[in-house]
Scaffold this motif. Structure first.
Motif, PDB file in Angstrom:
ATOM      1  N   SER A  75       0.856  -1.194   0.000  1.00 48.56           N
ATOM      2  CA  SER A  75       0.000   0.000   0.000  1.00 48.56           C
ATOM      3  C   SER A  75       0.886   1.236   0.000  1.00 48.56           C
ATOM      4  O   SER A  75       2.078   1.162   0.279  1.00 48.56           O
ATOM      5  CB  SER A  75      -0.948   0.014   1.202  1.00 48.56           C
ATOM      6  N   CYS A  76       0.262   2.348  -0.359  1.00 48.15           N
ATOM      7  CA  CYS A  76       0.997   3.610  -0.371  1.00 48.15           C
ATOM      8  C   CYS A  76       0.045   4.731   0.025  1.00 48.15           C
ATOM      9  O   CYS A  76      -1.153   4.516   0.211  1.00 48.15           O
ATOM     10  CB  CYS A  76       1.614   3.873  -1.748  1.00 48.15           C
ATOM     11  N   GLY A  77       0.572   5.927   0.090  1.00 41.92           N
ATOM     12  CA  GLY A  77      -0.229   7.089   0.463  1.00 41.92           C
ATOM     13  C   GLY A  77      -1.247   7.493  -0.587  1.00 41.92           C
ATOM     14  O   GLY A  77      -2.112   8.326  -0.318  1.00 41.92           O
ATOM     15  N   ASP A  78      -1.164   6.932  -1.778  1.00 43.19           N
ATOM     16  CA  ASP A  78      -2.097   7.267  -2.854  1.00 43.19           C
ATOM     17  C   ASP A  78      -3.262   6.275  -2.957  1.00 43.19           C
ATOM     18  O   ASP A  78      -4.008   6.314  -3.934  1.00 43.19           O
ATOM     19  CB  ASP A  78      -1.353   7.317  -4.200  1.00 43.19           C
ATOM     20  N   HIS A  79      -3.416   5.408  -1.965  1.00 48.37           N
ATOM     21  CA  HIS A  79      -4.491   4.407  -1.979  1.00 48.37           C
ATOM     22  C   HIS A  79      -5.848   5.102  -2.047  1.00 48.37           C
ATOM     23  O   HIS A  79      -6.130   6.025  -1.290  1.00 48.37           O
ATOM     24  CB  HIS A  79      -4.421   3.550  -0.717  1.00 48.37           C
ATOM     25  N   LEU A  80      -6.661   4.639  -2.976  1.00 51.81           N
ATOM     26  CA  LEU A  80      -8.053   5.075  -3.072  1.00 51.81           C
ATOM     27  C   LEU A  80      -8.921   3.825  -3.151  1.00 51.81           C
ATOM     28  O   LEU A  80      -8.676   2.963  -3.993  1.00 51.81           O
ATOM     29  CB  LEU A  80      -8.279   5.925  -4.327  1.00 51.81           C
ATOM     30  N   PRO A  81      -9.912   3.697  -2.292  1.00 51.93           N
ATOM     31  CA  PRO A  81     -10.766   2.505  -2.331  1.00 51.93           C
ATOM     32  C   PRO A  81     -11.469   2.374  -3.683  1.00 51.93           C
ATOM     33  O   PRO A  81     -11.791   3.370  -4.330  1.00 51.93           O
ATOM     34  CB  PRO A  81     -11.786   2.748  -1.221  1.00 51.93           C
ATOM     35  N   GLN A  82     -11.698   1.150  -4.086  1.00 56.92           N
ATOM     36  CA  GLN A  82     -12.466   0.920  -5.302  1.00 56.92           C
ATOM     37  C   GLN A  82     -13.892   1.413  -5.094  1.00 56.92           C
ATOM     38  O   GLN A  82     -14.407   1.398  -3.978  1.00 56.92           O
ATOM     39  CB  GLN A  82     -12.485  -0.572  -5.639  1.00 56.92           C
ATOM     40  N   SER A  83     -14.513   1.844  -6.185  1.00 59.61           N
ATOM     41  CA  SER A  83     -15.899   2.296  -6.112  1.00 59.61           C
ATOM     42  C   SER A  83     -16.597   1.996  -7.429  1.00 59.61           C
ATOM     43  O   SER A  83     -15.942   1.749  -8.447  1.00 59.61           O
ATOM     44  CB  SER A  83     -15.968   3.794  -5.803  1.00 59.61           C
ATOM     45  N   GLU A  84     -17.906   2.041  -7.395  1.00 61.85           N
ATOM     46  CA  GLU A  84     -18.708   1.748  -8.581  1.00 61.85           C
ATOM     47  C   GLU A  84     -18.487   2.769  -9.692  1.00 61.85           C
ATOM     48  O   GLU A  84     -18.729   2.476 -10.854  1.00 61.85           O
ATOM     49  CB  GLU A  84     -20.195   1.702  -8.211  1.00 61.85           C
ATOM     50  N   ASP A  85     -18.051   3.973  -9.361  1.00 63.84           N
ATOM     51  CA  ASP A  85     -17.921   5.017 -10.381  1.00 63.84           C
ATOM     52  C   ASP A  85     -16.553   5.061 -11.060  1.00 63.84           C
ATOM     53  O   ASP A  85     -16.313   5.935 -11.881  1.00 63.84           O
ATOM     54  CB  ASP A  85     -18.281   6.385  -9.800  1.00 63.84           C
ATOM     55  N   THR A  86     -15.669   4.137 -10.716  1.00 59.41           N
ATOM     56  CA  THR A  86     -14.372   4.040 -11.401  1.00 59.41           C
ATOM     57  C   THR A  86     -14.127   2.598 -11.819  1.00 59.41           C
ATOM     58  O   THR A  86     -14.534   1.660 -11.138  1.00 59.41           O
ATOM     59  CB  THR A  86     -13.198   4.510 -10.513  1.00 59.41           C
ATOM     60  N   TYR A  87     -13.444   2.437 -12.935  1.00 60.66           N
ATOM     61  CA  TYR A  87     -13.144   1.103 -13.463  1.00 60.66           C
ATOM     62  C   TYR A  87     -11.841   0.596 -12.867  1.00 60.66           C
ATOM     63  O   TYR A  87     -10.834   1.313 -12.845  1.00 60.66           O
ATOM     64  CB  TYR A  87     -13.022   1.153 -14.989  1.00 60.66           C
TER      65      TYR A  87
END
Length: 155
Positions: free
Chosen positions: A132-144
């Motif tokens: 993991s890193c500081g740029d982690h963004l959780p997956q979501s329905e609005d992104t592929y």
């Protein structure tokens, strides 16, 4: 190996154990357990949590583990990140590719990165699923994201 958890008290690291079984076996109840099987387990707040799956890429086991964690506790790793994409031409268990900075909207976009790997440098972006890193963004329905963690999480 360790994994980062996002908790109500902030981030913390804990050991994660991943067991991959490639042969059928009989369980303690005498029932046949068909392979493949993946088990992912952590210890948090004095308790053990285990997720089960069948995908050799670990997404379903991690999603099952996430579902069993207490409310407000989340797995923070490349496999759960919207930038964590699998290879469209074949995967290696526990490995994926960070596509931060690339506009990924489809499997075709992922193929383009691998088809032009010298220009994209995609192989230099191979990561362990638990990184993991500081740029982690959780997956979501609005992104592929070209991995099925979110799909299994919603099942």
């Amino acid at each position: 190996m360790n994994i980062t958890l996002i908790t109500p008290d902030g981030e913390t690291e804990t050991e994660i154990r991943i067991i991959c079984r490639e042969e059928d076996m009989y369980g303690p109840d005498g029932q046949l357990e068909e392979a493949p099987a993946v088990t992912a387990g952590i210890k948090y707040d004095g308790k053990e949590y285990w997720g089960q799956g069948k995908a050799y890429t670990w997404e379903d086991a991690f999603a099952d583990l996430q579902k069993k964690l207490p409310d407000g506790v989340f797995l923070k790793c490349c496999l759960t990140c919207r930038h964590g994409n699998l290879c469209p031409y074949g995967d290696e268990p526990g490995k994926l590719f960070c596509t931060k900075g690339f506009d990924i909207r489809s499997k075709k976009d992922m193929c383009g990165l691998f088809d032009n790997e010298k220009a994209s440098g995609i192989y230099e972006r191979m990561k362990d699923a638990v990184d993991s890193c500081g740029d982690h963004l959780p997956q979501s329905e609005d992104t592929y994201t070209y991995n099925d963690f979110l799909y299994y999480l919603d099942k």
